[in-house]
Design a protein around this motif. Structure first.
Motif, PDB file in Angstrom:
ATOM      1  N   MET A   1       0.946  -1.186   0.066  1.00  0.00           N
ATOM      2  CA  MET A   1      -0.069   0.026   0.042  1.00  0.00           C
ATOM      3  C   MET A   1       1.152   1.349  -0.020  1.00  0.00           C
ATOM      4  SD  MET A   1      -2.922   0.951   3.003  1.00  0.00           S
ATOM      5  CE  MET A   1      -2.766  -0.673   3.499  1.00  0.00           C
ATOM      6  N   THR A   2       0.722   1.964  -0.913  1.00  0.00           N
ATOM      7  CA  THR A   2       1.522   3.217  -1.118  1.00  0.00           C
ATOM      8  C   THR A   2       0.453   4.554  -0.542  1.00  0.00           C
ATOM      9  OG1 THR A   2       2.714   2.324  -2.942  1.00  0.00           O
ATOM     10  CG2 THR A   2       3.082   4.783  -2.515  1.00  0.00           C
ATOM     11  N   ILE A   3       1.188   5.123   0.132  1.00  0.00           N
ATOM     12  CA  ILE A   3       0.329   6.362   0.655  1.00  0.00           C
ATOM     13  C   ILE A   3       0.549   7.539  -0.205  1.00  0.00           C
ATOM     14  CG2 ILE A   3       0.009   7.995   2.625  1.00  0.00           C
ATOM     15  CD1 ILE A   3      -1.248   5.092   3.048  1.00  0.00           C
ATOM     16  N   LYS A   4      -0.281   8.293  -0.637  1.00  0.00           N
ATOM     17  CA  LYS A   4      -0.196   9.505  -1.672  1.00  0.00           C
ATOM     18  C   LYS A   4      -0.544  10.745  -0.904  1.00  0.00           C
ATOM     19  CE  LYS A   4       0.457   7.871  -5.991  1.00  0.00           C
ATOM     20  NZ  LYS A   4       0.613   6.349  -5.852  1.00  0.00           N
ATOM     21  N   ASN A   5      -1.525  10.628   0.019  1.00  0.00           N
ATOM     22  CA  ASN A   5      -2.362  11.835   0.763  1.00  0.00           C
ATOM     23  C   ASN A   5      -2.512  11.678   2.135  1.00  0.00           C
ATOM     24  OD1 ASN A   5      -4.153  13.901   0.877  1.00  0.00           O
ATOM     25  ND2 ASN A   5      -4.832  13.625  -1.293  1.00  0.00           N
ATOM     26  N   ILE A   6      -1.808  12.540   2.797  1.00  0.00           N
ATOM     27  CA  ILE A   6      -1.893  12.594   4.219  1.00  0.00           C
ATOM     28  C   ILE A   6      -2.709  13.768   4.791  1.00  0.00           C
ATOM     29  CG2 ILE A   6      -0.568  12.659   6.392  1.00  0.00           C
ATOM     30  CD1 ILE A   6       1.638  11.202   5.177  1.00  0.00           C
ATOM     31  N   CYS A   7      -3.438  13.548   5.633  1.00  0.00           N
ATOM     32  CA  CYS A   7      -4.150  14.462   6.552  1.00  0.00           C
ATOM     33  C   CYS A   7      -3.831  14.374   7.872  1.00  0.00           C
ATOM     34  CB  CYS A   7      -5.750  14.375   6.288  1.00  0.00           C
ATOM     35  SG  CYS A   7      -6.772  15.253   7.554  1.00  0.00           S
ATOM     36  N   CYS A   8      -3.732  15.743   8.463  1.00  0.00           N
ATOM     37  CA  CYS A   8      -3.229  15.727   9.898  1.00  0.00           C
ATOM     38  C   CYS A   8      -4.237  16.435  10.359  1.00  0.00           C
ATOM     39  CB  CYS A   8      -1.744  16.187  10.044  1.00  0.00           C
ATOM     40  SG  CYS A   8      -1.621  16.435  11.769  1.00  0.00           S
ATOM     41  N   ILE A   9      -5.009  16.252  11.617  1.00  0.00           N
ATOM     42  CA  ILE A   9      -5.978  16.811  12.344  1.00  0.00           C
ATOM     43  C   ILE A   9      -5.321  17.534  13.397  1.00  0.00           C
ATOM     44  CG2 ILE A   9      -8.222  16.975  13.436  1.00  0.00           C
ATOM     45  CD1 ILE A   9      -9.153  14.515  11.942  1.00  0.00           C
ATOM     46  N   GLY A  10      -4.798  18.810  13.599  1.00  0.00           N
ATOM     47  CA  GLY A  10      -4.632  19.536  14.646  1.00  0.00           C
ATOM     48  C   GLY A  10      -3.235  19.992  14.122  1.00  0.00           C
ATOM     49  N   ALA A  11      -3.183  21.220  14.139  1.00  0.00           N
ATOM     50  CA  ALA A  11      -1.752  22.142  13.891  1.00  0.00           C
ATOM     51  C   ALA A  11      -1.104  22.926  14.770  1.00  0.00           C
ATOM     52  CB  ALA A  11      -2.356  23.179  12.552  1.00  0.00           C
ATOM     53  N   GLY A  12      -0.860  22.067  15.863  1.00  0.00           N
ATOM     54  CA  GLY A  12      -0.371  22.654  17.069  1.00  0.00           C
ATOM     55  C   GLY A  12       1.175  22.267  17.066  1.00  0.00           C
ATOM     56  N   TYR A  13       1.674  22.164  18.174  1.00  0.00           N
ATOM     57  CA  TYR A  13       3.116  22.278  18.469  1.00  0.00           C
ATOM     58  C   TYR A  13       3.565  20.843  17.957  1.00  0.00           C
ATOM     59  CZ  TYR A  13       3.670  26.368  21.142  1.00  0.00           C
ATOM     60  OH  TYR A  13       3.718  27.754  21.660  1.00  0.00           O
ATOM     61  N   VAL A  14       2.913  19.915  17.897  1.00  0.00           N
ATOM     62  CA  VAL A  14       3.058  18.655  17.268  1.00  0.00           C
ATOM     63  C   VAL A  14       2.790  18.448  15.717  1.00  0.00           C
ATOM     64  CG1 VAL A  14       2.742  15.955  17.296  1.00  0.00           C
ATOM     65  CG2 VAL A  14       3.176  17.388  19.238  1.00  0.00           C
ATOM     66  N   GLY A  15       1.513  18.583  15.563  1.00  0.00           N
ATOM     67  CA  GLY A  15       1.158  18.495  14.131  1.00  0.00           C
ATOM     68  C   GLY A  15       1.825  19.514  13.145  1.00  0.00           C
ATOM     69  N   GLY A  16       1.916  20.794  13.472  1.00  0.00           N
ATOM     70  CA  GLY A  16       2.688  21.672  12.588  1.00  0.00           C
ATOM     71  C   GLY A  16       3.928  21.023  12.364  1.00  0.00           C
ATOM     72  N   PRO A  17       5.077  20.906  13.108  1.00  0.00           N
ATOM     73  CA  PRO A  17       6.380  20.459  13.120  1.00  0.00           C
ATOM     74  C   PRO A  17       6.571  19.068  12.437  1.00  0.00           C
ATOM     75  CG  PRO A  17       6.373  21.648  14.998  1.00  0.00           C
ATOM     76  CD  PRO A  17       4.703  21.364  14.430  1.00  0.00           C
ATOM     77  N   THR A  18       5.727  18.256  12.657  1.00  0.00           N
ATOM     78  CA  THR A  18       6.021  16.744  12.387  1.00  0.00           C
ATOM     79  C   THR A  18       5.582  16.765  10.986  1.00  0.00           C
ATOM     80  OG1 THR A  18       5.083  15.939  14.615  1.00  0.00           O
ATOM     81  CG2 THR A  18       5.024  14.458  12.857  1.00  0.00           C
ATOM     82  N   MET A  19       4.185  17.326  10.441  1.00  0.00           N
ATOM     83  CA  MET A  19       4.113  16.995   9.142  1.00  0.00           C
ATOM     84  C   MET A  19       4.888  18.011   8.137  1.00  0.00           C
ATOM     85  SD  MET A  19       1.586  14.788   9.049  1.00  0.00           S
ATOM     86  CE  MET A  19       1.613  14.052  10.678  1.00  0.00           C
ATOM     87  N   SER A  20       5.384  18.996   8.865  1.00  0.00           N
ATOM     88  CA  SER A  20       6.335  19.735   7.944  1.00  0.00           C
ATOM     89  C   SER A  20       7.643  18.899   7.401  1.00  0.00           C
ATOM     90  CB  SER A  20       6.671  20.941   8.492  1.00  0.00           C
ATOM     91  OG  SER A  20       5.656  21.955   8.790  1.00  0.00           O
ATOM     92  N   VAL A  21       7.873  18.237   8.430  1.00  0.00           N
ATOM     93  CA  VAL A  21       9.167  17.369   8.075  1.00  0.00           C
ATOM     94  C   VAL A  21       8.833  16.368   7.303  1.00  0.00           C
ATOM     95  CG1 VAL A  21      10.883  15.880   9.252  1.00  0.00           C
ATOM     96  CG2 VAL A  21      10.511  18.080  10.140  1.00  0.00           C
ATOM     97  N   ILE A  22       7.537  15.546   7.565  1.00  0.00           N
ATOM     98  CA  ILE A  22       7.235  14.594   6.589  1.00  0.00           C
ATOM     99  C   ILE A  22       7.126  15.128   5.152  1.00  0.00           C
ATOM    100  CG2 ILE A  22       5.351  13.003   6.081  1.00  0.00           C
ATOM    101  CD1 ILE A  22       4.984  12.373   8.812  1.00  0.00           C
ATOM    102  N   ALA A  23       6.533  16.170   5.188  1.00  0.00           N
ATOM    103  CA  ALA A  23       6.264  16.736   3.673  1.00  0.00           C
ATOM    104  C   ALA A  23       7.805  17.043   2.979  1.00  0.00           C
ATOM    105  CB  ALA A  23       5.472  18.212   3.796  1.00  0.00           C
ATOM    106  N   GLN A  24       8.649  17.787   3.787  1.00  0.00           N
ATOM    107  CA  GLN A  24      10.018  17.995   3.320  1.00  0.00           C
ATOM    108  C   GLN A  24      10.694  16.568   2.768  1.00  0.00           C
ATOM    109  OE1 GLN A  24      13.209  18.496   6.023  1.00  0.00           O
ATOM    110  NE2 GLN A  24      13.861  20.511   4.820  1.00  0.00           N
ATOM    111  N   LYS A  25      10.433  15.505   3.653  1.00  0.00           N
ATOM    112  CA  LYS A  25      11.386  14.388   3.250  1.00  0.00           C
ATOM    113  C   LYS A  25      10.317  13.505   2.369  1.00  0.00           C
ATOM    114  CE  LYS A  25      14.669  15.320   5.679  1.00  0.00           C
ATOM    115  NZ  LYS A  25      16.060  15.196   5.173  1.00  0.00           N
ATOM    116  N   CYS A  26       8.996  13.736   1.829  1.00  0.00           N
ATOM    117  CA  CYS A  26       8.402  12.793   1.298  1.00  0.00           C
ATOM    118  C   CYS A  26       7.809  13.850   0.080  1.00  0.00           C
ATOM    119  CB  CYS A  26       7.492  12.059   1.892  1.00  0.00           C
ATOM    120  SG  CYS A  26       8.016  11.195   3.281  1.00  0.00           S
ATOM    121  N   PRO A  27       8.532  14.346  -0.844  1.00  0.00           N
ATOM    122  CA  PRO A  27       7.615  15.425  -1.702  1.00  0.00           C
ATOM    123  C   PRO A  27       6.698  14.606  -2.435  1.00  0.00           C
ATOM    124  CG  PRO A  27      10.412  14.839  -2.413  1.00  0.00           C
ATOM    125  CD  PRO A  27       9.925  14.171  -1.175  1.00  0.00           C
ATOM    126  N   ASN A  28       6.652  13.396  -2.636  1.00  0.00           N
ATOM    127  CA  ASN A  28       5.627  12.499  -3.466  1.00  0.00           C
ATOM    128  C   ASN A  28       4.291  12.516  -2.814  1.00  0.00           C
ATOM    129  OD1 ASN A  28       7.352  12.470  -5.578  1.00  0.00           O
ATOM    130  ND2 ASN A  28       8.276  10.614  -4.895  1.00  0.00           N
TER     131      ASN A  28
END
Ligand SMILES: NC(=O)C1=CN([C@@H]2O[C@H](COP(=O)(O)OP(=O)(O)OC[C@H]3O[C@@H](n4cnc5c(N)ncnc54)[C@H](O)[C@@H]3O)[C@@H](O)[C@H]2O)C=CC1
Ligand SMILES: O=C(O)[C@H]1O[C@H](OP(=O)(O)OP(=O)(O)OC[C@H]2O[C@@H](n3ccc(=O)[nH]c3=O)[C@H](O)[C@@H]2O)[C@H](O)[C@@H](O)[C@@H]1O
Length: 467
Positions: A1-28
């Motif tokens: 199963m290949t993930i193409k689209n992620i949603c994160c509910i909660g843009a706080g101290y964890v959601g914001g930085p964590t997802m920013s790094v995932i997006a940076q490292k997984c441009p696809n």
């Protein structure tokens, strides 16, 4: 199963930085972080990267690279849920302030709302990932809500707790000691685990990605925070023995930390730990133990929080007794309000309790913190409801320059270990204070020998007073 689209509910101290790094490292992979707080989302989308809602060293660069490419911040929660193959839940899980478990249990209402929203909106199968810190067995509640929608959508629930510390979030996310993923032991569960492993494997070595059953993963997060907080309370308990005996806590920390079984980290005595999680997670653990009738276990862990309360109170008590048993009408300057350096977060900061105690003694406080806003400081105090908002503003003034803050002070208290405090012109500070001039270093960061030479009377946490 290949993930193409992620949603994160909660843009706080964890959601914001964590997802920013995932997006940076997984441009696809398209990563959309959603929140019901419109101001927060607007701040994440702000052109001026110094206005992001979370201050973390290096975060602006990560956001700059990924935002608009494959990283998006939005208030359209339903749409993002519907479009995603994988949904992270990263909402707040504060201590309950009402009803059963008040003051101890985790309040899971935001988690349940997310689960219900996902259940209502989802039209295709999804993997739901618990990113928030949760009591062990929460996954079964989420599963029950998701599986009773009657629309035939299949859900897999994973636990993927976050271990980042504020102030070092980006480095912790880029080079974690480990990533923990818990899931079902079924074939479908294992496939879901693998899908999340594949995401992290884009930048994290395989041997650092640990997979377990879902309950072990949930409980490991609470355990890790309990152990970390316990170390701080343990060293703080020794700090007061040092002050009474002439031993020095920094020397003791060094001596015990060189034992490889103990290790050198997390042995810094302080005015008390703060932050949004240690206290809340330990109390949550205490509550879990109590619900299983394990009173001895509950009491053991609760002592970590009680020791922390003691440390904060004894710091303010010491200021009062040293200033000749009264601080009424005296000006005391706080250097630092954040719960640790390199963050603008003040949740549960020791500074709040120490300030509240001193204000109750009618002290005049002057506060300088390089990153915390005036609004935040007043909001922290008003929340305690100890006195009127008007009185808080009358007794406490927030300053944006340390040299203005200390003018005509009787004492300075160091509440946060910001590096810049070490670089100040302490002679100039001394010259502008009332005499005798006192310093109460609650973080053990200042060179008290040099300060004593200038003329200060110094108290440093965990060492005998120097005059
Ligand atoms: N702050 C930290 O350093 C760490 C926190 N954690 C855990 O991560 C979780 C989140 O913590 P933080 O990010 O600090 O919290 P936070 O309070 O900064 O952010 C949570 C966000 O979730 C949003 N939210 C709540 N309900 C929502 C809903 N139904 N739909 C959309 N958005 C919603 C809130 O508006 C808020 O912006 C907590 O469980 C915490 O224990 C874990 C590791 C580190
Ligand atoms: O679950 C969480 O929220 C996070 O909680 C902590 O991270 P954080 O609270 O951001 O910061 P820490 O560096 O752990 O500091 C917590 C408090 O303990 C204090 N502390 C820490 C270390 C020490 O030696 N002495 C000490 O007083 C700090 O000043 C601060 O007030 C944990 O370190 C993270 O692993 C965890 O993910």
């Amino acid at each position: 199963m290949t993930i193409k689209n992620i949603c994160c509910i909660g843009a706080g101290y964890v959601g914001g930085p964590t997802m920013s790094v995932i997006a940076q490292k997984c441009p696809n992979i398209k990563v959309t972080v959603v929140d019901i707080n419109e101001d927060r989302i607007a701040a994440w989308n702000h052109k001026d990267l110094s206005r992001l809602p979370v201050y973390e060293p290096g975060l602006d660069k990560v956001v700059e690279e990924a935002r608009g490419r494959n990283l998006f911040f939005s208030t359209e929660v339903d749409k993002a849920i519907n479009d995603a193959d994988m949904i992270f839940i990263s909402v707040n899980t504060p201590t309950k302030t009402y009803g059963k478990g008040k003051g101890m249990a985790a309040d899971l209402k935001y988690i349940e709302l997310c689960a219900r929203q996902i259940a209502r909106v989802a039209k295709q199968d999804k993997i739901v990932v618990e990113k928030s810190t949760l009591p062990v067995r929460t996954a079964s509640a989420i599963k029950s809500i998701l599986e009773n929608t009657g629309n035939g959508v299949q859900f897999q629930i994973l636990s993927n707790p976050e271990f980042l510390a504020e102030g070092t979030a980006v480095q912790d996310l880029l080079h974690p000691d480990r990533v923990l993923i818990g899931g079902d032991t079924t074939q479908e569960g294992q496939k879901a685990i693998q899908a999340l492993v594949d995401i992290y494997a884009n930048w994290i070595p395989n041997e650092r990605i640990l997979t377990t059953n879902v309950w072990s993963s949930e409980l490991s997060k609470l355990t890790a925070n309990a152990f970390l907080a316990q170390r701080v309370s343990s060293i703080n308990a020794m700090s007061v023995i040092c002050e009474n005996t002439g031993a020095d806590i920094n020397e003791v920390s060094k001596a015990i930390g060189m034992d490889s079984r103990i290790g050198p980290k997390f042995l810094k005595a302080s005015v008390g730990f703060g932050g949004s999680c240690f206290q809340k997670d330990i109390l949550n653990l205490v509550y879990i133990a109590k619900t299983y009738g394990l009173d001895e276990v509950a009491d053991y862990w609760e002592q970590v929080v009680l020791m922390n309360d003691y440390q904060k109170n004894r710091f303010s008590d010491n200021i009062v007794s040293t200033l000749y048993n009264t601080v009424s009408g005296k000006k005391i300057t706080f250097f630092g309000w954040a719960f640790k350096k390199d963050t603008n977060d003040t949740r549960e900061s020791a500074a709040i309790k120490v300030a509240d105690n001193l204000l109750s003694e009618k002290a005049n406080l002057s506060v300088y913190d390089p990153k915390v806003t005036e609004e935040r400081i007043y909001a922290d105090l008003d929340y305690l409801n100890s006195r009127s908002e008007e009185e808080n503003r009358k007794l406490l003034k927030v300053q944006n320059n340390p040299y203005n803050a200390i003018k005509n002070s009787h004492a300075i208290a160091i509440l946060t270990e910001w590096d810049e405090f070490k670089t100040y012109d302490w002679q100039k500070i001394y010259d502008n204070m009332h005499k005798p001039a006192f310093i109460f270093d609650g973080r053990g960061i200042l060179d008290t020998k040099a300060l004593s030479k200038i003329g200060f009377i110094c108290y440093k946490i965990g060492s005998a007073t120097t005059v």
